[in-house]
Enzyme design. Structure first.
Site, PDB file in Angstrom:
ATOM      1  N   HIS A  19       0.850  -1.196   0.000  1.00 14.51           N
ATOM      2  CA  HIS A  19       0.000   0.000   0.000  1.00 14.51           C
ATOM      3  C   HIS A  19       0.874   1.230   0.000  1.00 14.51           C
ATOM      4  O   HIS A  19       1.966   1.210   0.573  1.00 14.51           O
ATOM      5  CB  HIS A  19      -0.922   0.000   1.231  1.00 14.51           C
ATOM      6  CG  HIS A  19      -2.081   0.924   1.084  1.00 14.51           C
ATOM      7  ND1 HIS A  19      -2.016   2.260   1.428  1.00 14.51           N
ATOM      8  CD2 HIS A  19      -3.328   0.707   0.598  1.00 14.51           C
ATOM      9  CE1 HIS A  19      -3.181   2.819   1.169  1.00 14.51           C
ATOM     10  NE2 HIS A  19      -3.996   1.916   0.664  1.00 14.51           N
ATOM     11  N   GLU A  71      -7.751  -5.448  -0.354  1.00 13.01           N
ATOM     12  CA  GLU A  71      -8.284  -6.206  -1.485  1.00 13.01           C
ATOM     13  C   GLU A  71      -8.221  -7.717  -1.307  1.00 13.01           C
ATOM     14  O   GLU A  71      -8.983  -8.451  -1.928  1.00 13.01           O
ATOM     15  CB  GLU A  71      -7.554  -5.806  -2.773  1.00 13.01           C
ATOM     16  CG  GLU A  71      -7.618  -4.325  -3.111  1.00 13.01           C
ATOM     17  CD  GLU A  71      -8.998  -3.851  -3.516  1.00 13.01           C
ATOM     18  OE1 GLU A  71      -9.995  -4.332  -2.939  1.00 13.01           O
ATOM     19  OE2 GLU A  71      -9.088  -3.000  -4.407  1.00 13.01           O
TER      20      GLU A  71
HETATM   21  N1  ACO Z   1       4.077  -7.380  -4.644  1.00 15.42           N
HETATM   22  C1  ACO Z   1       5.414  -7.382  -4.853  1.00 15.42           C
HETATM   23  N2  ACO Z   1       6.191  -6.295  -4.725  1.00 15.42           N
HETATM   24  C2  ACO Z   1       5.577  -5.151  -4.362  1.00 15.42           C
HETATM   25  C3  ACO Z   1       4.184  -5.089  -4.115  1.00 15.42           C
HETATM   26  C4  ACO Z   1       3.439  -6.270  -4.259  1.00 15.42           C
HETATM   27  N3  ACO Z   1       2.121  -6.282  -4.038  1.00 15.42           N
HETATM   28  N4  ACO Z   1       3.878  -3.832  -3.782  1.00 15.42           N
HETATM   29  C5  ACO Z   1       5.009  -3.120  -3.818  1.00 15.42           C
HETATM   30  N5  ACO Z   1       6.043  -3.922  -4.176  1.00 15.42           N
HETATM   31  C6  ACO Z   1       7.442  -3.553  -4.320  1.00 15.42           C
HETATM   32  C7  ACO Z   1       7.674  -2.775  -5.602  1.00 15.42           C
HETATM   33  O1  ACO Z   1       7.947  -3.629  -6.683  1.00 15.42           O
HETATM   34  C8  ACO Z   1       8.871  -1.931  -5.219  1.00 15.42           C
HETATM   35  O2  ACO Z   1      10.027  -2.723  -5.295  1.00 15.42           O
HETATM   36  P1  ACO Z   1      11.428  -2.085  -5.806  1.00 15.42           P
HETATM   37  O3  ACO Z   1      11.729  -0.965  -4.856  1.00 15.42           O
HETATM   38  O4  ACO Z   1      12.374  -3.211  -5.736  1.00 15.42           O
HETATM   39  O5  ACO Z   1      11.146  -1.579  -7.199  1.00 15.42           O
HETATM   40  C9  ACO Z   1       8.641  -1.636  -3.730  1.00 15.42           C
HETATM   41  O6  ACO Z   1       7.802  -2.679  -3.245  1.00 15.42           O
HETATM   42  C10 ACO Z   1       7.952  -0.309  -3.512  1.00 15.42           C
HETATM   43  O7  ACO Z   1       6.818  -0.244  -4.367  1.00 15.42           O
HETATM   44  P2  ACO Z   1       6.128   1.096  -4.864  1.00 15.42           P
HETATM   45  O8  ACO Z   1       5.681   0.864  -6.250  1.00 15.42           O
HETATM   46  O9  ACO Z   1       6.982   2.276  -4.594  1.00 15.42           O
HETATM   47  O10 ACO Z   1       4.957   1.160  -3.876  1.00 15.42           O
HETATM   48  P3  ACO Z   1       3.633   2.009  -4.064  1.00 15.42           P
HETATM   49  O11 ACO Z   1       3.446   2.789  -2.847  1.00 15.42           O
HETATM   50  O12 ACO Z   1       3.584   2.774  -5.331  1.00 15.42           O
HETATM   51  O13 ACO Z   1       2.636   0.786  -4.209  1.00 15.42           O
HETATM   52  C11 ACO Z   1       0.658  -0.350  -4.589  1.00 15.42           C
HETATM   53  C12 ACO Z   1       1.357   0.711  -3.734  1.00 15.42           C
HETATM   54  C13 ACO Z   1       0.465   0.204  -5.985  1.00 15.42           C
HETATM   55  C14 ACO Z   1      -0.689  -0.645  -3.966  1.00 15.42           C
HETATM   56  C15 ACO Z   1       1.527  -1.646  -4.638  1.00 15.42           C
HETATM   57  O14 ACO Z   1       1.785  -2.121  -3.338  1.00 15.42           O
HETATM   58  C16 ACO Z   1       0.896  -2.729  -5.501  1.00 15.42           C
HETATM   59  O15 ACO Z   1       1.052  -2.712  -6.709  1.00 15.42           O
HETATM   60  N6  ACO Z   1       0.157  -3.715  -4.874  1.00 15.42           N
HETATM   61  C17 ACO Z   1      -0.491  -4.749  -5.632  1.00 15.42           C
HETATM   62  C18 ACO Z   1      -1.832  -4.237  -6.194  1.00 15.42           C
HETATM   63  C19 ACO Z   1      -2.879  -4.052  -5.105  1.00 15.42           C
HETATM   64  O16 ACO Z   1      -3.022  -4.883  -4.220  1.00 15.42           O
HETATM   65  N7  ACO Z   1      -3.613  -2.935  -5.225  1.00 15.42           N
HETATM   66  C20 ACO Z   1      -4.668  -2.572  -4.289  1.00 15.42           C
HETATM   67  C21 ACO Z   1      -4.190  -1.511  -3.345  1.00 15.42           C
HETATM   68  S1  ACO Z   1      -5.415  -1.138  -2.102  1.00 15.42           S
HETATM   69  C22 ACO Z   1      -6.485  -0.043  -2.883  1.00 15.42           C
HETATM   70  O17 ACO Z   1      -6.118   0.763  -3.686  1.00 15.42           O
HETATM   71  C23 ACO Z   1      -7.893  -0.157  -2.582  1.00 15.42           C
END
Ligand code: ACO
Length: 361
Positions: A244, A303
């Site tokens: 998140h 989710e």
């Molecule tokens: N699985 C694997 N790796 C992840 C995940 C995940 N679910 N989420 C973040 N990471 C990793 C990224 O790849 C990144 O790695 P890196 O630094 O090696 O490149 C690191 O963690 C940081 O990620 P960011 O993209 O900076 O995190 P951000 O704050 O943008 O992400 C998000 C938030 C988009 C929700 C992300 O966690 C994600 O894509 N989750 C999966 C999709 C999901 O579950 N969405 C629903 C969110 S809840 C809602 O909106 C209602």
């Protein structure tokens, strides 16, 4: 400049506060734990909309029920025009036909619409007739009745109510921000809600729960969880339902929905094998994420349990994002009104990094 605007404060709000370090969500002074499972969607609408409409009645149950009936009268004839489209897109297209006002009547129609249109579209898709709303029922009970075609048991209706309450508002998430940007131009509430629907649809926001079930299906058995997850992460894939932007600990909404799922499970509506699989996948995912991203705390988000709960309630997985919209629409409307009341257009700057015109020598 920050590409994702992280840590940028772009609005003051009285509506909700997300504390990502403490894992705490407050909705207008009430902690989520005090509301989920105890309040109903109509009461949360009253809480969120209080002060934003001069003619807001204290009890929104009947006005919302009447609005469901009016949505069906207004848009029922148009259902067949879009019934072959994906459910979310069809619902969004129909909602675009609602009046684009800023007063309570527009707000009620918009808040009622997903709860009427989604069930009708799902039934048409299955070759059944759309059911008209029953204005004597609560919003959650009626939405479930119109979806499944039968009066739901009290436990199931309560579970949907808990879901709608739990996701009604959540700070300045992408869809809420989109709603506020549109409201700042003095466009109507329908315009704001349509922008928010577009933002919600993406898999990084409200589009994740369907893929959560795809993941469970692909894993199939608890003993496959670790291997499957490792392979995904090795390919650089993200695990849906985890991580998140704001939370650095467990999303409190995940626990509220897990508790609702367990209550429904006691009534026999949840396949125990499915629950055991989900528990194994969640545990394996958390272990793997900790190992692969030691510097970035990644925990279960809303989710993951949304997917399991909505599946147990009988919603098809491609409709989960539309059910999310049925709850979040109340928050979008409150935010749109709050933003409009500031009287300030949202208009940030961009930094130009393209070519400059050639100056003749
Ligand atoms: N699985 C694997 N790796 C992840 C995940 C995940 N679910 N989420 C973040 N990471 C990793 C990224 O790849 C990144 O790695 P890196 O630094 O090696 O490149 C690191 O963690 C940081 O990620 P960011 O993209 O900076 O995190 P951000 O704050 O943008 O992400 C998000 C938030 C988009 C929700 C992300 O966690 C994600 O894509 N989750 C999966 C999709 C999901 O579950 N969405 C629903 C969110 S809840 C809602 O909106 C209602």
């Amino acid at each position: 400049m920050s590409n994702g605007l992280e840590d940028v404060v772009a609005a003051e709000t009285v509506l909700s506060d997300v504390d990502g370090l403490a894992g705490r969500l407050i909705i207008r002074g009430q902690p989520l734990e005090a509301m989920a499972g105890r309040s109903n969607y109509e009461a949360v609408l009253s809480l969120l909309w209080d002060g934003f409409f001069p003619d807001l009645p204290t009890d929104l149950r009947q006005p919302l029920a009447d609005a469901r009936v009016r949505v069906f009268e207004l848009l029922g004839v148009d259902l067949h025009l879009v019934a072959d489209r994906p459910a979310f897109d069809a619902m969004r297209a129909l909602m675009a036909l609602l009046p684009d006002g800023t007063e309570l009547d527009s707000a009620l129609l918009l808040a009622a619409a997903p709860g009427v249109l989604l069930p009708a579209l799902l039934r048409l898709r299955d070759g059944e007739e759309a059911l008209a709303p029953d204005s004597s029922l609560s919003h959650a009970t009626d939405m479930l009745r119109m979806t499944t075609g039968a009066a739901p048991g009290a436990e199931l209706a309560k579970a949907l109510d808990t879901y709608l309450v739990t996701i009604a508002d959540h700070g300045l998430n992408a869809s809420t921000f989109a709603a506020r940007v549109v409201a700042s131009t003095e466009a109507g509430l329908t315009s704001s809600v349509l922008a928010a629907l577009g933002a919600l649809k993406g898999p990084l926001h409200g589009g994740a729960p369907g893929p959560v079930l795809d993941m469970l299906d692909a894993i199939g058995r608890p003993e496959n969880a670790e291997r499957w997850i490792e392979a995904q992460l090795a390919e650089g894939e993200r695990l849906m339902g985890f991580g998140h932007r704001i939370y650095r600990v467990r999303d409190p909404r995940a626990d509220a929905l897990k508790a609702a799922l367990q209550r429904v499970g006691k009534g026999g509506a949840v396949d125990t094998g499915r629950l055991a699989l989900a528990a194994a996948v969640e545990a394996a995912a958390l272990r793997a994420l900790k190992q692969h991203k030691p510097d970035r705390p990644l925990d279960t988000n809303v989710e993951f349990y949304t997917a399991l709960l909505l599946e147990a309630l009988g919603f098809p997985r491609d409709s989960f994002t539309a059910v999310f919209a049925a709850g979040r629409v109340g928050g979008w409307i409150a935010h749109a009104k709050e933003q409009a009341a500031t009287g300030r257009l949202i208009r940030p700057k961009s930094r130009y990094v393209g070519p400059m015109p050639k100056v003749a020598a």
